[in-house]
Motif scaffolding. Structure first.
Motif, mmCIF file in Angstrom:
data_model
loop_
_atom_site.group_PDB
_atom_site.id
_atom_site.type_symbol
_atom_site.label_atom_id
_atom_site.label_comp_id
_atom_site.label_asym_id
_atom_site.label_seq_id
_atom_site.Cartn_x
_atom_site.Cartn_y
_atom_site.Cartn_z
ATOM 1 N N PRO A 98 0.818 -1.214 0.000
ATOM 2 C CA PRO A 98 0.000 0.000 0.000
ATOM 3 C C PRO A 98 0.851 1.262 0.000
ATOM 4 N N PHE A 99 0.234 2.369 -0.396
ATOM 5 C CA PHE A 99 0.906 3.647 -0.312
ATOM 6 C C PHE A 99 0.796 4.264 1.085
ATOM 7 N N GLY A 100 -0.138 3.807 1.879
ATOM 8 C CA GLY A 100 -0.306 4.359 3.215
ATOM 9 C C GLY A 100 0.424 3.559 4.258
ATOM 10 N N SER A 101 0.562 4.123 5.442
ATOM 11 C CA SER A 101 1.296 3.483 6.529
ATOM 12 C C SER A 101 0.411 2.509 7.294
ATOM 13 N N TYR A 102 1.054 1.731 8.157
ATOM 14 C CA TYR A 102 0.348 0.778 9.013
ATOM 15 C C TYR A 102 0.151 1.393 10.395
ATOM 16 N N GLY A 103 -1.071 1.350 10.892
ATOM 17 C CA GLY A 103 -1.362 1.759 12.257
ATOM 18 C C GLY A 103 -0.908 3.163 12.582
ATOM 19 N N SER A 104 -0.432 3.329 13.797
ATOM 20 C CA SER A 104 0.035 4.630 14.275
ATOM 21 C C SER A 104 1.212 4.403 15.209
ATOM 22 N N LEU A 132 -5.284 1.583 6.103
ATOM 23 C CA LEU A 132 -6.522 2.032 5.469
ATOM 24 C C LEU A 132 -6.508 1.746 3.975
ATOM 25 N N GLN A 133 -5.360 1.971 3.310
ATOM 26 C CA GLN A 133 -5.302 1.755 1.863
ATOM 27 C C GLN A 133 -5.530 0.299 1.495
ATOM 28 N N VAL A 134 -5.080 -0.623 2.325
ATOM 29 C CA VAL A 134 -5.294 -2.041 2.048
ATOM 30 C C VAL A 134 -6.782 -2.359 2.110
ATOM 31 N N GLY A 140 -12.677 -1.901 -2.976
ATOM 32 C CA GLY A 140 -12.972 -1.038 -4.111
ATOM 33 C C GLY A 140 -13.425 0.348 -3.722
ATOM 34 N N ARG A 141 -12.789 0.930 -2.698
ATOM 35 C CA ARG A 141 -13.177 2.256 -2.214
ATOM 36 C C ARG A 141 -12.067 3.270 -2.502
ATOM 37 N N PHE A 142 -12.474 4.560 -2.587
ATOM 38 C CA PHE A 142 -11.471 5.615 -2.743
ATOM 39 C C PHE A 142 -12.021 6.939 -2.245
ATOM 40 N N LEU A 143 -11.109 7.746 -1.695
ATOM 41 C CA LEU A 143 -11.434 9.107 -1.274
ATOM 42 C C LEU A 143 -10.128 9.888 -1.227
ATOM 43 N N ARG A 144 -10.167 11.127 -1.687
ATOM 44 C CA ARG A 144 -8.999 11.989 -1.519
ATOM 45 C C ARG A 144 -8.873 12.365 -0.045
ATOM 46 N N PRO A 145 -7.679 12.807 0.384
ATOM 47 C CA PRO A 145 -7.518 13.198 1.793
ATOM 48 C C PRO A 145 -8.559 14.233 2.200
ATOM 49 N N VAL A 146 -9.106 14.059 3.378
ATOM 50 C CA VAL A 146 -10.144 14.952 3.888
ATOM 51 C C VAL A 146 -9.483 16.142 4.577
ATOM 52 N N PRO A 153 -7.047 8.828 9.916
ATOM 53 C CA PRO A 153 -6.444 8.243 8.711
ATOM 54 C C PRO A 153 -6.985 8.847 7.427
ATOM 55 N N LEU A 154 -8.204 9.389 7.469
ATOM 56 C CA LEU A 154 -8.804 9.986 6.278
ATOM 57 C C LEU A 154 -8.102 11.276 5.861
ATOM 58 N N GLY A 155 -7.321 11.846 6.749
ATOM 59 C CA GLY A 155 -6.577 13.052 6.415
ATOM 60 C C GLY A 155 -5.238 12.772 5.778
ATOM 61 N N HIS A 156 -4.860 11.504 5.665
ATOM 62 C CA HIS A 156 -3.520 11.140 5.181
ATOM 63 C C HIS A 156 -3.609 10.019 4.139
ATOM 64 N N ILE A 157 -4.514 10.138 3.198
ATOM 65 C CA ILE A 157 -4.679 9.105 2.174
ATOM 66 C C ILE A 157 -3.707 9.369 1.030
ATOM 67 N N ALA A 158 -2.680 8.551 0.943
ATOM 68 C CA ALA A 158 -1.720 8.662 -0.157
ATOM 69 C C ALA A 158 -2.244 7.858 -1.346
ATOM 70 N N TYR A 159 -2.112 8.424 -2.540
ATOM 71 C CA TYR A 159 -2.627 7.736 -3.728
ATOM 72 C C TYR A 159 -1.821 8.149 -4.949
ATOM 73 N N ALA A 160 -2.018 7.411 -6.022
ATOM 74 C CA ALA A 160 -1.411 7.723 -7.314
ATOM 75 C C ALA A 160 -2.461 7.492 -8.390
ATOM 76 N N PHE A 161 -2.015 7.322 -9.618
ATOM 77 C CA PHE A 161 -2.946 7.168 -10.733
ATOM 78 C C PHE A 161 -2.580 5.960 -11.587
ATOM 79 N N GLN A 162 -3.586 5.465 -12.278
ATOM 80 C CA GLN A 162 -3.422 4.500 -13.356
ATOM 81 C C GLN A 162 -3.990 5.187 -14.590
ATOM 82 N N PHE A 163 -3.128 5.510 -15.558
ATOM 83 C CA PHE A 163 -3.621 6.265 -16.701
ATOM 84 C C PHE A 163 -3.057 5.740 -18.010
ATOM 85 N N ASP A 164 -3.642 6.218 -19.093
ATOM 86 C CA ASP A 164 -3.200 5.873 -20.432
ATOM 87 C C ASP A 164 -1.978 6.724 -20.745
#
Length: 510
Positions: A98-104, A132-134, A140-146, A153-164
């Motif tokens: 995952p792109f996010g960390s484990y626990g705290s 959280l990312q796992v 099949g869920r997604f949200l940008r950082p709140v 954990p919702l304030g620290h959602i790391a993500y990337a993209f899958q694009f053409d």
């Protein structure tokens, strides 16, 4: 000392590497008197295996001032929370990097040490349940950082993209041309060197047009038209560490809602990628020709597609490694012209991005200070070596012995850097990120745990908390992460609401 500014830069080759370079330079040098030209030929196809990215791509897009929703629509992108590895540790086993960390972390000690303590006492909850990312990826869920949720954990959602990748290059071409970059259609046929210093003086196209520049950037792909064919820089072969040398790539029809993660599935002589986009799915099979014929590899790829193939697979041949110099005289190589690392951890586009960033930091004048060039080459080589060692970890730490290829992987040579990482983790679960290392502690932890590396101990300061206190904190963290995942919408619903693309766009690139 008199500074002699670079007056002209010519980029040879388009695709993702060329247009990322052109876009960045057009932005950074917007207020400078610098002529930027890019030469590419529509007759030459681009290699688009780099459709999946890592979170650093957000920094590049933000530097350009790109609106994220507009970019996603234009490139048929989906969101990515990590990479799932199926069958890498053993057949039937899977785990997610995952792109996010484990626990705290607690009391200055990384979270996983407390989990290790509980695990050694019989605690049955697996480490991935604390990320959280796992959880979001699996469901099949997604949200940008709140915003303003820094303690959640919702304030620290790391993500990337899958694009053409083809559509991304087109998007950046429009961006760069709007900012003054000149695109020249044509195929480079000849190169000329200065007789005094051996620098590249000019390139000539098939129709006889000739273009000179102070500085050349080679984005011509595996061919290395400038860095290799003109300057004969040489190539370091890393096949002893990473023996895969072939890839087949094919797009397929989308048959279900796209997952917010990339999938890598181990095969008898390599692995298969699965990258879900809004309009189609990118697929490929990376393999070693020492252990599998091309027709066998193609059959495995086509037999394991979720939807109908949209064209015949294209084959890529490569040698993992890098140019002996990434920057040689007045030529700098970016992308596949600089080297190749198989896209197992989606590093292809990042290595383009970091090469551009490093160039901007060490941008030369016409004296081409050798110290600047040497520093660029040193830092770039270090980054490639760190990526190589992380990829080797996936192959070497396997329990598989069901094919000649996997038996070979179990005995791949280890560098001192990788050996230190494994020894530190095996003894007391310690994970360190070296300076400027791309992959952080979470990444190393995810793959070592996923590949079955089990520490003998943990950080001694865990003992400062009683066992009941450790267990209570683990359960509280688990509850918070579960509630955060439940708060996130479905991935496809988020896209539909914010950044759905036009349904009829289809790139020829894979």
């Amino acid at each position: 000392m008199t500074v002699k500014p670079i007056r002209s830069v010519t980029i040879v080759g388009g695709g993702t590497a060329g247009w990322m370079t052109a876009a960045a330079m057009s932005k950074i040098f917007a207020d400078h008197d610098l002529k930027i030209a890019l030469i590419e030929s529509e007759q030459i196809g681009t290699v688009g295996v780099g459709e999946a990215t890592i979170p650093q791509i957000l920094l590049f897009n933000r530097m350009l001032g790109i609106d994220e929703n507009a970019f996603i629509k234009a490139t048929q992108a989906t969101f990515k929370l990590g990479i799932e590895f199926e069958g890498w540790r053993r057949q039937g086993h899977s785990y997610l990097h995952p792109f996010g960390s484990y626990g705290s972390d607690m009391d200055g000690v990384m979270f996983h040490h407390f989990w290790l303590n509980a695990r050694q006492r019989g605690y049955e909850v697996e480490l991935p349940e604390f990320c959280l990312q796992v959880l979001a990826a699996r469901e099949g869920r997604f949200l940008r950082p709140v915003p303003n949720a820094k303690n959640s954990p919702l304030g620290h959602i790391a993500y990337a993209f899958q694009f053409d990748a083809g559509l991304y290059a087109k998007y950046l071409r429009d961006y760069a041309e709007a900012r003054g970059v000149e695109r020249i259609e044509g195929r480079v046929e000849h190169t000329s060197l200065h007789p005094e210093n051996g620098h590249l003086a000019s390139v000539s196209l098939q129709d006889g047009r000739e273009y000179s520049a102070d500085f050349f950037i080679d984005c011509s792909g595996f061919r290395g038209l400038l860095i290799e064919q003109a300057l004969e820089t040489g190539y370091e072969d890393w096949s002893d560490w990473l023996p895969c040398n072939r890839a087949l790539a094919v797009p397929s029809e989308r048959v279900r809602a796209p997952d917010p993660f990339t999938r890598s599935t181990a095969r008898p002589a390599g692995w298969q990628w699965h990258i879900p986009l809004q309009h189609r799915t990118g697929n490929g099979h990376v393999y070693c020709s020492d252990h599998m014929r091309d027709d066998e590899a193609a059959a495995i790829l086509l037999d394991n597609l979720e939807g109908r193939a949209l064209r015949d697979p294209i084959q890529l041949r490569f040698v993992t490694g890098h140019r002996r110099k990434f920057w040689n005289r007045n030529v700098l190589a970016i992308g596949l012209a600089a080297g190749f690392m198989e896209p197992l951890e989606s590093t292809s586009i990042h290595l383009i991005q970091s090469g551009i960033a490093r160039l901007m930091t060490l941008f030369p004048d016409r004296s081409f200070n050798p110290a600047d060039i040497e520093e660029y080459n040193r830092l770039t080589l270090q980054e490639y070596e760190y990526v190589r060692d992380f990829l080797v970890l996936h192959y070497r730490q396997t329990e598989r012995d069901d094919s000649e290829f996997w038996r070979r992987c179990r005995n791949l040579p280890m560098t001192d850097h990788l050996a230190r990482k494994l020894e530190l983790y095996r003894t007391n679960g310690r994970v360190y990120r070296e300076k400027d290392e791309l992959f952080n502690e979470t990444s190393w932890l995810a793959v070592m745990d996923g590949q079955g590396v089990v520490p003998e101990g943990h950080h001694p300061l865990v003992a400062s908390l009683g066992e009941m206190e450790v267990d209570a904190r683990l359960e509280q963290i688990l509850s918070v992460i579960r509630a955060s995942a439940d708060h996130m919408p479905r991935h496809e619903e988020f896209i539909a609401q914010h950044c759905a693309a036009e349904p009829d766009l289809l790139s020829e690139n894979v």
